[in-house]
Design an enzyme around this catalytic site. Structure first.
Site, PDB file in Angstrom:
ATOM      1  N   ARG A   1      26.605  45.126 121.528  1.00 22.99           N
ATOM      2  CA  ARG A   1      26.337  46.550 121.259  1.00 22.99           C
ATOM      3  C   ARG A   1      26.463  46.857 119.768  1.00 22.99           C
ATOM      4  O   ARG A   1      25.705  47.660 119.227  1.00 22.99           O
ATOM      5  CB  ARG A   1      27.241  47.447 122.103  1.00 22.99           C
TER       6      ARG A   1
ATOM      7  N   ASP B   1      35.585  52.020  88.936  1.00 24.36           N
ATOM      8  CA  ASP B   1      35.482  52.867  87.750  1.00 24.36           C
ATOM      9  C   ASP B   1      36.889  53.057  87.169  1.00 24.36           C
ATOM     10  O   ASP B   1      37.837  52.354  87.561  1.00 24.36           O
ATOM     11  CB  ASP B   1      34.795  54.203  88.093  1.00 24.36           C
TER      12      ASP B   1
ATOM     13  N   HIS C   1      33.437  46.158 114.117  1.00 29.75           N
ATOM     14  CA  HIS C   1      32.326  46.898 114.722  1.00 29.75           C
ATOM     15  C   HIS C   1      31.082  46.943 113.852  1.00 29.75           C
ATOM     16  O   HIS C   1      29.976  47.013 114.373  1.00 29.75           O
ATOM     17  CB  HIS C   1      32.739  48.346 115.001  1.00 29.75           C
ATOM     18  N   ASN C   2      31.274  46.977 112.534  1.00 30.89           N
ATOM     19  CA  ASN C   2      30.138  47.250 111.632  1.00 30.89           C
ATOM     20  C   ASN C   2      29.703  46.032 110.844  1.00 30.89           C
ATOM     21  O   ASN C   2      28.750  46.113 110.089  1.00 30.89           O
ATOM     22  CB  ASN C   2      30.504  48.388 110.661  1.00 30.89           C
TER      23      ASN C   2
ATOM     24  N   GLU D   1      31.890  55.491  95.585  1.00 31.34           N
ATOM     25  CA  GLU D   1      31.735  54.041  95.471  1.00 31.34           C
ATOM     26  C   GLU D   1      31.067  53.500  96.735  1.00 31.34           C
ATOM     27  O   GLU D   1      30.207  52.622  96.681  1.00 31.34           O
ATOM     28  CB  GLU D   1      33.114  53.406  95.247  1.00 31.34           C
TER      29      GLU D   1
ATOM     30  N   GLY E   1      37.002  56.683  96.690  1.00 29.43           N
ATOM     31  CA  GLY E   1      36.224  55.644  97.375  1.00 29.43           C
ATOM     32  C   GLY E   1      34.915  56.175  97.928  1.00 29.43           C
ATOM     33  O   GLY E   1      34.032  55.402  98.311  1.00 29.43           O
ATOM     34  N   ASN E   2      34.759  57.497  97.961  1.00 25.64           N
ATOM     35  CA  ASN E   2      33.544  58.074  98.558  1.00 25.64           C
ATOM     36  C   ASN E   2      32.283  57.707  97.769  1.00 25.64           C
ATOM     37  O   ASN E   2      31.325  57.165  98.317  1.00 25.64           O
ATOM     38  CB  ASN E   2      33.649  59.604  98.605  1.00 25.64           C
TER      39      ASN E   2
ATOM     40  N   ARG F   1      43.329  56.681  94.355  1.00 31.24           N
ATOM     41  CA  ARG F   1      44.196  57.858  94.212  1.00 31.24           C
ATOM     42  C   ARG F   1      44.740  58.349  95.556  1.00 31.24           C
ATOM     43  O   ARG F   1      45.464  59.348  95.605  1.00 31.24           O
ATOM     44  CB  ARG F   1      43.410  58.994  93.536  1.00 31.24           C
TER      45      ARG F   1
HETATM   46  O1  LIG Z   1      36.233  58.669  93.469  1.00 34.92           O
HETATM   47  C1  LIG Z   1      35.320  58.782  92.722  1.00 34.92           C
HETATM   48  C2  LIG Z   1      33.936  59.015  93.204  1.00 34.92           C
HETATM   49  O2  LIG Z   1      33.918  59.220  94.588  1.00 34.92           O
HETATM   50  C3  LIG Z   1      35.547  58.754  91.241  1.00 34.92           C
HETATM   51  O3  LIG Z   1      36.468  57.750  90.966  1.00 34.92           O
HETATM   52  C4  LIG Z   1      36.081  60.103  90.796  1.00 34.92           C
HETATM   53  O4  LIG Z   1      35.132  61.105  91.102  1.00 34.92           O
HETATM   54  C5  LIG Z   1      36.395  60.097  89.308  1.00 34.92           C
HETATM   55  O5  LIG Z   1      36.912  61.364  88.965  1.00 34.92           O
HETATM   56  P1  LIG Z   1      37.248  61.792  87.469  1.00 34.92           P
HETATM   57  O6  LIG Z   1      35.994  61.588  86.657  1.00 34.92           O
HETATM   58  O7  LIG Z   1      37.646  63.243  87.583  1.00 34.92           O
HETATM   59  O8  LIG Z   1      38.364  60.902  86.977  1.00 34.92           O
END
Ligand SMILES: O=C(CO)[C@H](O)[C@H](O)COP(=O)(O)O
Length: 205
Positions: free
Chosen positions: A189, A63, A154-155, A127, A124-125, A165
């Site tokens: 495993r 994004d 592992h995954n 995403e 990154g969360n 950021r």
């Molecule tokens: O990391 C993100 C989702 O997990 C997005 O990049 C983030 O939330 C974007 O933030 P903003 O709209 O305030 O620029």
């Protein structure tokens, strides 16, 4: 030896489950010894392993928060000889939303066995969450070299999520490099746990 997955008996075996299981390389046993069980037969082979220095096709998405890092990453990966498919954003827009790009990259990875994906945002969360909505995606959030490598070891993660950021560009590129270079360990495993996730996906489609 094949990998066998036993379905929960309370969910039944619908056509959708069979289709989903097939996408993961499973077939439904019909013999008396394996009724209603999905298994990967003895000839099943995983997609080509991700080996150090191997040239890969890599699907990327970001994004606005990850837009600049994505541009640097595309150049970096192409310089290293990888084929990069950019799923957007294709122009900077401070108001854009990460799900469509990350879902597109995740779907492309699943449709392209042996490829990998990189999804980038601010943390990154989101995403990672978006990519993991795609059946067959195993997206790992990497925040240091160890978590990047462990995602593969592992995954058998096929997508890495990175927070632009949270790191310098050099750090973020090193996480992706570590991820791309690291093979899945193949340890039983870990494979067993991955198979349980595939079983869950197959059971709900
Ligand atoms: O990391 C993100 C989702 O997990 C997005 O990049 C983030 O939330 C974007 O933030 P903003 O709209 O305030 O620029």
């Amino acid at each position: 030896m094949g990998v066998e997955v036993v379905l929960r008996t309370d969910v039944g075996v619908e056509g959708g489950q069979v289709d989903s299981a097939a996408r993961h390389g499973y077939t439904l046993g019909t013999g008396a010894d394996a009724p209603g069980r999905f298994s990967r037969g003895p000839t099943w082979q995983p997609p080509p392993d991700v080996r150090n220095n191997a040239r890969m096709r890599i699907h990327v998405a970001a994004d606005h928060a990850g837009f600049e890092l994505k541009a640097a990453l595309v150049d970096h990966l192409r310089d290293a000889g990888h084929e990069v498919v950019d799923h957007g954003a294709h122009a900077y827009d401070s108001q854009d939303d990460y799900p469509p790009m990350c879902l597109a990259a995740g779907e492309a990875v699943v449709a392209d066995p042996g490829s990998l994906g990189v999804v980038i945002g601010g943390s990154g969360n989101g995403e990672q969450i978006a990519a993991n909505k795609v059946d067959g995606v195993r997206a790992a959030l990497a925040w240091n070299l160890d978590t990047a490598r462990l995602g593969r070891q592992h995954n058998d993660a096929n997508v890495i999520a990175v927070g632009a950021r949270q790191h310098t560009v050099a750090e973020a590129l090193s996480f992706v490099d570590a991820f791309v270079a690291e093979p899945f360990s193949g340890d039983p495993r870990h494979q067993r746990r991955i198979d349980l996730l595939a079983q869950y996906e197959a059971s709900r489609s």
